[in-house]
Design an enzyme around this catalytic site. Structure first.
Site, PDB file in Angstrom:
ATOM      1  N   ASP A 277       0.856  -1.173   0.000  1.00 49.79           N
ATOM      2  CA  ASP A 277       0.000   0.000   0.000  1.00 49.79           C
ATOM      3  C   ASP A 277       0.905   1.240   0.000  1.00 49.79           C
ATOM      4  OD1 ASP A 277      -2.154   1.699  -0.026  1.00 49.79           O
ATOM      5  OD2 ASP A 277      -3.280   0.617   1.495  1.00 49.79           O
TER       6      ASP A 277
HETATM    7  C1  NOJ Z   1      -3.976   3.926  -0.077  1.00 47.32           C
HETATM    8  C2  NOJ Z   1      -5.180   3.024   0.033  1.00 47.32           C
HETATM    9  O1  NOJ Z   1      -5.153   2.352   1.276  1.00 47.32           O
HETATM   10  C3  NOJ Z   1      -5.290   1.986  -1.070  1.00 47.32           C
HETATM   11  O2  NOJ Z   1      -6.539   1.377  -0.981  1.00 47.32           O
HETATM   12  C4  NOJ Z   1      -5.091   2.613  -2.412  1.00 47.32           C
HETATM   13  O3  NOJ Z   1      -5.178   1.637  -3.416  1.00 47.32           O
HETATM   14  C5  NOJ Z   1      -3.725   3.302  -2.448  1.00 47.32           C
HETATM   15  N1  NOJ Z   1      -3.685   4.338  -1.427  1.00 47.32           N
HETATM   16  C6  NOJ Z   1      -3.423   3.921  -3.807  1.00 47.32           C
HETATM   17  O4  NOJ Z   1      -4.246   4.985  -4.050  1.00 47.32           O
END
Ligand code: NOJ
Length: 768
Positions: A277
């Site tokens: 993430d």
């Molecule tokens: C953080 C989020 O937790 C995740 O769900 C997302 O895909 C990523 N950012 C990228 O935007």
């Protein structure tokens, strides 16, 4: 010895030839260590008037020619421009993968995932994901970070809006459907994209509902509740998985070797990409398990995270870690091979620009077909919570109508959080939808009155005066799109801002009042909301919000959605979910010294699976194929459902199962089947389900899956509180085989042992 060497060489020749033919192996053989690690780095981009640039927010910058994927480019022009930069400017001309959060639509926005879960319709979810993929891929997006398959039982957590709610069975069915929808037919279909099941795992179990917070849960709950939708996604062939920001019982998920490598790769046989993430590799530092950035890279990579998103610990430290032997070259090659294989499968080595297609982009986005699908999905996602008397459906000549609440004209609320490339101005507001629907000459007055994001009330005297002069009041209340989603947890779940004051003004007039709720989570609907005779839960419905709301309010469409999450009466009841365990002193007992509250009733306001219709459905008692069966036999369950009202309508028939007595405690009931059916007025239909050992099984005290002899109760009805039941007995006890593939020796007992219950819960509704 020479003979031995020669025969070895001979044996290897075909392999060497194969490597020459295989672009992935050919590239791997030519790449420097830095180039390989570049493929394992993903950077965010921002768009500027002069074109896309690497996001300055991420840490030390690296040239785009050295990365394997980027996040954030969303038009064919941007993706083509960046691709040209990389393909022409890099030594080996390896194309980029373009990733984007395409959760519930791209340019056409479909209902938010929690709303789509209210439709209980995996086929519909698959079709919306397919349409989103068709649109996104035309803009050059190869990879979506969806579906979000986190089970969520705490509505304070803002991210409940992104998932399918509280139930692993419904969640698993939707997870599989969405994976199929996004990935489509697979290569060489240019509308096929890589899907990502996220956030692995138990992200929804964040303590206190606070986003990113730790999850400290039992192994049983992990296995029975949080893992099944991920296993369903893996079984559906998902291309990628994203670990979650949180820790589970002391181990941050980006460092969880047992679950990432042990369970996902070795036991479940997952061969796709593991992508971190955003910044989460670097966050192993603040989480307190890495002293240096080099440690964050080593810990995450050796746990199994292939690609680092946003932070740059891999780029900065993996080369040294490899050179000094702390990270093996083979593991780097394996991870790079997975990235290159994905690129090859998408056809990018043949044509790096095949996805970035301005003509297809123009022709495929926001088409009448996609708008029609958005309207259908929105109609099916609406849940009628209350309809006393005969207020709904409304006449199309309702007299003078006052529409109040800033959300009625808030286009950005219609598309909700994570709206892809959706544009608010292309979405139909509730106000617009009502105006589109009423008979010519109908007077609709709109006054915002109050907003969820401000305590101030606007022109309350005018609101009151106009309300008294009106024949009908429609209040659009709830949350703005920004009040749910990532990092938007709430501790209070009532109507925010000045909406309560507005509501009491409206109630005081005594005029007929319909409340249309727009929100991203179950709300606590207090006494004043409950005084309104009609209550419609519409979540955030996407591009066709207003039209779909009007379709339902005026009765062109009969509402059919059912809640995928329990609505509490009070925040203090959270976590509250239907599949809870009993206690020795159940709250439904005689009331004294029972597991309840002294100040708030224990049951929820609206239970899981609940939703009303403008017609009425009557269920027969469940008919069983046999009252007694062996553990390997299948049980047929049949009910007859009759539409006893005057309107045609859809009903979502739900089947729940209880293991009456077992060696470990079981939930009071678990969803094991559901079916959406359409019935004309007066029509009856028999609906059948079949239950097998997967449904009867439990994990015993040693986490070994088995069916235990004894009694079961099956419930079939319109929601999770149904008492329409039948009883049967399983005559023998049987151990079940272990799910997944080989069990890695390195796993701790609990992760290495049998996980078939997870498979079992992952069955989708088609099987029932
Ligand atoms: C953080 C989020 O937790 C995740 O769900 C997302 O895909 C990523 N950012 C990228 O935007």
């Amino acid at each position: 010895m020479p003979l031995h060497f020669a025969s070895l060489l001979l044996a290897c020749l075909p392999l060497l030839a194969l490597a020459q033919d295989d672009p992935v192996e050919r590239l791997l053989a030519q790449m420097t260590l830095e180039e390989k690690i570049g493929q394992l780095s993903q950077l965010g981009i921002q768009t500027t008037p002069t074109g896309p640039v690497i996001d300055q927010g991420t840490q030390t910058q690296m040239p785009v020619t050295l990365v394997g994927s980027v996040l954030g480019a969303s038009t064919a022009q941007q993706t083509r421009q960046l691709q040209e930069q990389v393909v022409n400017g890099s030594r080996l001309h390896i194309p980029l993968l373009f990733a984007y959060d395409v959760l519930h639509g791209f340019r056409t926005v479909f209902p938010v995932p929690l709303a789509q879960a209210s439709a209980w319709d995996p086929d519909l979810a698959q079709r919306t994901a397919r349409a989103a993929a068709v649109e996104a891929t035309a803009s050059g997006v190869h990879w979506t970070f969806a579906p979000m398959v986190d089970v969520a039982r705490d509505p304070r957590w803002g991210r409940v809006v992104e998932g399918a709610g509280e139930d692993p069975f419904l969640g698993s069915a939707l997870a599989a459907a969405l994976v199929h929808g996004f990935q489509g037919a697979g290569a060489p279909d240019v509308s096929s994209m890589l899907a990502t099941a996220k956030h692995f795992v138990a992200y929804g179990a964040a303590e206190g509902g606070r986003d990113y917070n730790v999850a400290d849960l039992s192994e049983r709950t992990l296995r029975e509740v949080y893992l099944p939708p991920f296993q369903a996604a893996v079984a559906a062939g998902v291309d990628a998985i994203m670990p979650s920001f949180n820790e589970v019982a002391g181990i941050p998920m980006h460092r969880h070797t047992a679950l990432l490598t042990g369970l996902l790769r070795k036991q479940w046989g997952f061969t796709g990409l593991l992508v971190s993430d955003f910044n989460a590799v670097w966050e192993l530092g603040p989480q307190g398990i890495a002293a240096t950035a080099a440690d964050t890279a080593r810990l995450a990579f050796t746990a199994g995270v292939d690609i680092e998103m946003a932070s740059q610990s891999y780029r900065q430290h993996l080369p040294t870690l490899v050179r000094n032997g702390q990270v093996s070259r083979k593991s780097v090659d394996d991870a790079v091979r997975r990235v290159l294989t994905a690129k090859q499968r998408l056809g990018l080595f043949d044509d790096p620009y095949r996805y970035s297609d301005e003509a297809r982009e123009r022709a495929s986005q926001l088409t009448p077909q996609h708008r029609a699908l958005a309207r259908e999905a929105a109609q099916k996602s609406i849940v009628l919570l209350k309809n006393s008397g005969t207020l709904l459906p409304l006449s199309k000549q309702p007299g003078k109508v006052l529409v109040v609440g800033s959300l009625a004209s808030d286009a950005s609320a219609t598309i909700g959080p994570w709206a892809g490339a959706g544009r608010a101005e292309e979405s139909v507001t509730v106000l617009q939808g009502l105006r589109n629907a009423v008979a010519p000459g109908t007077e609709i007055v709109y006054l915002p009155g109050a907003s969820p994001s401000s305590p101030h009330i606007q022109d309350i005297k005018q609101v009151e005066r106009t309300a008294r002069e009106s024949d009908l009041l429609i209040a659009v209340l709830g949350e703005t799109a920004e009040q749910s989603g990532e990092a938007h947890s709430r501790a209070e779940l009532g109507l925010p801002g000045g909406q309560n004051a507005l509501l009491s003004t409206l109630l005081n007039t005594g005029k007929p009042l319909v409340i249309v709720l727009m929100n991203g989570r179950p709300l606590v609907l207090d006494e004043s909301v409950q005084q309104a005779p009609a209550l419609l839960e519409t979540w955030f419905l996407g591009s066709e919000t207003g039209n779909a709301v009007a379709d339902v309010l005026f009765g062109d469409v009969n509402p059919s959605g059912k809640l995928p999450m329990t609505f509490p009466r009070h925040v203090g009841q959270i976590p509250i979910y239907y599949a809870h365990k009993n206690t020795g002193r159940p709250p439904s007992g005689d009331g004294s010294y029972a597991s309840a509250y002294i100040d708030v009733p224990w049951p929820p306001l609206y239970p899981f699976g609940f939703g009303l219709s403008y017609t009425s459905f009557v269920y027969s008692s469940p008919r069983l194929s046999s009252p007694r069966l062996t553990s390997t036999q299948t049980l047929g369950v049949e009910v007859t459902v009759t539409n006893t009202g005057k309107r045609a309508g859809d009903e979502i028939v739900q089947l729940y199962l209880r293991d009456d007595v077992a060696s470990v405690t079981r939930p009071v009931r678990r969803l094991r089947g559901f079916r959406r059916i359409h019935l004309a007025p007066g029509e009856s239909r028999s609906v059948s389900f079949s239950l097998g050992q997967q449904d009867f099984a439990l994990l015993d005290e040693h986490f070994s899956p088995k069916v235990e002899a004894g009694g079961f109760t099956v419930f079939v009805g319109p929601d999770s509180t149904t008492t329409n039941q039948a009883h049967f007995e399983v005559s023998d006890t049987r151990r079940l085989p272990i799910a997944g593939q080989s069990v890695p020796p390195a796993l701790p007992n609990w992760a290495a042992e049998r996980l078939s219950i997870i498979c079992l819960q992952a069955r989708n509704s088609e099987a029932t």
